[in-house]
Design a protein around this motif. Structure first.
Motif, short mmCIF file in Angstrom:
data_model
loop_
_atom_site.label_atom_id
_atom_site.label_comp_id
_atom_site.label_asym_id
_atom_site.label_seq_id
_atom_site.Cartn_x
_atom_site.Cartn_y
_atom_site.Cartn_z
N LEU A 250 0.74 -1.43 0.19
CA LEU A 250 0.25 -0.13 -0.03
C LEU A 250 0.91 1.15 -0.02
N SER A 251 2.02 1.34 -0.44
CA SER A 251 2.86 2.44 -0.10
C SER A 251 3.20 2.97 -1.73
N THR A 252 2.87 2.32 -2.68
CA THR A 252 3.09 2.80 -3.84
C THR A 252 1.63 2.73 -4.85
N ARG A 253 1.35 3.81 -5.37
CA ARG A 253 0.22 3.58 -6.18
C ARG A 253 0.52 3.97 -7.78
N THR A 254 0.11 3.30 -8.69
CA THR A 254 0.06 3.25 -10.05
C THR A 254 -1.10 3.77 -10.67
N THR A 255 -0.95 4.89 -11.51
CA THR A 255 -2.22 5.46 -12.21
C THR A 255 -2.17 4.47 -13.33
N LEU A 256 -3.56 3.99 -13.44
CA LEU A 256 -3.71 3.55 -14.70
C LEU A 256 -4.70 4.23 -15.72
N LYS A 257 -5.56 5.05 -15.27
CA LYS A 257 -6.32 5.97 -16.12
C LYS A 257 -6.42 7.23 -15.39
N THR A 258 -6.45 8.31 -16.14
CA THR A 258 -7.05 9.52 -15.48
C THR A 258 -7.92 10.33 -16.63
N GLU A 259 -9.12 10.29 -16.45
CA GLU A 259 -10.05 10.66 -17.61
C GLU A 259 -10.51 11.99 -16.93
N LEU A 260 -10.20 13.34 -17.53
CA LEU A 260 -10.53 14.61 -16.93
C LEU A 260 -12.07 14.57 -17.32
N ASN A 261 -12.67 14.38 -18.38
CA ASN A 261 -14.20 14.53 -18.71
C ASN A 261 -14.34 16.04 -18.39
N VAL A 262 -15.68 16.26 -17.68
CA VAL A 262 -15.98 17.62 -17.44
C VAL A 262 -15.10 18.28 -16.83
N LEU A 263 -14.16 17.84 -16.04
CA LEU A 263 -13.22 18.59 -15.38
C LEU A 263 -12.22 19.31 -16.16
N GLY A 264 -12.01 18.84 -17.38
CA GLY A 264 -11.04 19.45 -18.42
C GLY A 264 -11.49 20.83 -18.93
N ASN A 265 -12.84 20.94 -19.06
CA ASN A 265 -13.29 22.45 -19.37
C ASN A 265 -13.93 23.38 -18.43
N PHE A 266 -13.81 22.80 -17.08
CA PHE A 266 -14.42 23.49 -16.25
C PHE A 266 -13.90 24.99 -15.84
N LYS A 267 -14.74 25.82 -15.96
CA LYS A 267 -14.44 27.19 -15.69
C LYS A 267 -15.13 27.78 -14.12
#
Lengths: 297, 297
Positions: free
Chosen positions: B86-103
């Motif tokens: 539990l000491s290392t986390r590997t990112t498999l996916k980061t899908e920004l979706n609505v976060l990408g265009n949030f103002k």
């Protein structure tokens, strides 16, 4: 009095800023000198004929050397190199030399020692040696990866034979095959030792006793030049403090751990042994006060 | 009141013992809910049309959602896998979706917030958003490797614009190109922030202010199942505690850090958000007392 059994080495230490060649080192040297600020400390250790007179003088000035032996051959030599962050050390050479055939015995004058520290020696030797003392009030041992890998059963037997184990976090995990340090400590206590101290380098340490956990931070330092001997200084100061207080209740042991953190912090500030040599008692007391103030909230 | 600006996510978390699929997560969720135990907390965040009603209900129960927006598209999705320690986390996916265009904008009702926490968002957005508040008494931001790697100058500008930075040790080193955490913190303070809190996971944290260093241990836990959100919970509880006390003197900030450690410890004991959901105030107070007792010597 306190007796320390462990290695005296000629260390070659390669740090990013300085290379030290064949300087005085070894677990017993760091532990013994750190302990000597608190209590009269006798050394059981061996060197070879090549051991420099100036290093002998340093030991003789600080320690009782009736258990110190000079054997035919060369002194134990360690050669290691730190990475640029000082967080990883790579071993380049380990030449046991006279240490390989050393048969330690307890001098008559040390047999009444109530406090005994067994460094990261052959676990079988440690477990045998502790039996030679007549009146041990508190014994503590360390161990390292080499013994865990090669003599694990002896390590477990040794742990059973002492009051306290002081060990690095990575080695605790390796020995117990647990990831969580509380689980590591519980396993070691189940093997028969009362206290476990897990050293975490710059992150401080964890003391375990029964159901009590006492985590403590390291003394924060901005300029660290050489981590060599910090863990040994920690252990020496811890048991030296206890021996001085002639008391091993939990409150005193916690304070002993704090003194361990403080001597560990002196050790890393200078190269080799320099950080813990020629300290004034007032310097140590001042840093303990500083530590207490630092962590208060 | 406190305003928290950050991400709401659907998290897929793969731990050695359990896989959670598309559960409620995100920095603002953990920070906001942890803060909500201490102070009324408003959220500035966005989700997509797929955001489950049951998760909305959890947020609505604990937080003021006048700054919460539902945009066309999908909710931010993170997928990560922990190693067996539990000491290392590997990112498999980061899908920004609505976060990408949030103002993001600050709703009229939040403009008077005296306490503002800016999660690990785009540093430029964070630095812009803080200007929209009329009367900030204490602002704090986080950041992550992605922004340090891609928008380092914006990260430095953001740091200049807030009172405090809370950041992981590895990210602090990456950002400042220093190995020693004191040097890391000094550099960040030189950039213009008054307080730096460096989070060290299971090793606790270091608070820096001027020449003061306040190291604190993590609350020792034997059973950790999911470290997700521990750092966000730490930060949320810390600023929530300050907002509750309406005070930002050093002594209060130290106590706030302890409350951060405590909420971080609740977070890792259960999977996903479960560790910090539905806590009783008395449970938190009890653990704070336990913490105080644990570290005393």
């Amino acid at each position: 009095m306190l007796t320390v059994f462990g290695s005296i080495a000629l260390d070659t230490i390669r740090t990013p800023t300085k290379v030290l060649k064949r300087v005085l080192g070894g677990a017993a040297t760091f532990a013994g000198i750190s302990a000597s600020y608190f209590i009269k400390t006798g050394l059981i250790a061996v060197v070879g004929k090549d051991f420099p007179k100036k290093y002998y003088n340093i030991l003789a000035k600080n320690l009782d050397l009736r258990g110190f032996k000079v054997d035919n051959g060369k002194t134990f030599h360690y050669d290691g190199s730190y990475d640029k962050t000082l967080s990883t050390r790579t071993t380049l050479k380990t030449e046991l030399n006279v240490l390989g055939n050393f048969k330690p015995t307890v001098p008559e004058e040390y047999r009444k020692s109530e406090y005994v520290y067994l460094g990261n020696n052959d676990p079988k030797q440690n477990a045998e040696l502790i039996k030679e003392f007549d009146n041990v009030k508190f014994s503590m041992c360390d161990t390292i990866e080499f013994w865990i890998a090669h003599k694990k059963l002896s390590v477990i037997k040794m742990i059973k034979s002492v009051d306290a184990v002081v060990i690095n976090d990575e080695e605790a995990k390796l020995l117990t095959k647990e990831h969580n340090l509380i689980k590591c400590a519980k396993k070691m206590m189940n093997w028969g030792t009362k206290y476990v101290v897990i050293k975490k380098g710059e992150h401080g340490s964890l003391l375990f006793y029964d159901d009590v956990i006492f985590p403590s931070v390291a003394f924060s330092l901005e300029d660290i030049v050489d981590p060599t001997g910090a863990g040994d200084s920690f252990a020496g100061a811890m048991i030296g403090y206890l021996a001085n207080k002639r008391n091993t209740n939990l409150s005193t042991i916690k304070k002993a751990v704090i003194h361990g953190n403080v001597l560990g912090s002196f050790a890393v500030e200078k190269f080799g042994l320099d950080g813990i040599l020629n300290l004034k008692k007032s310097q140590i007391e001042k840093r303990v006060k500083h530590y207490e103030k630092m962590v208060r909230f």
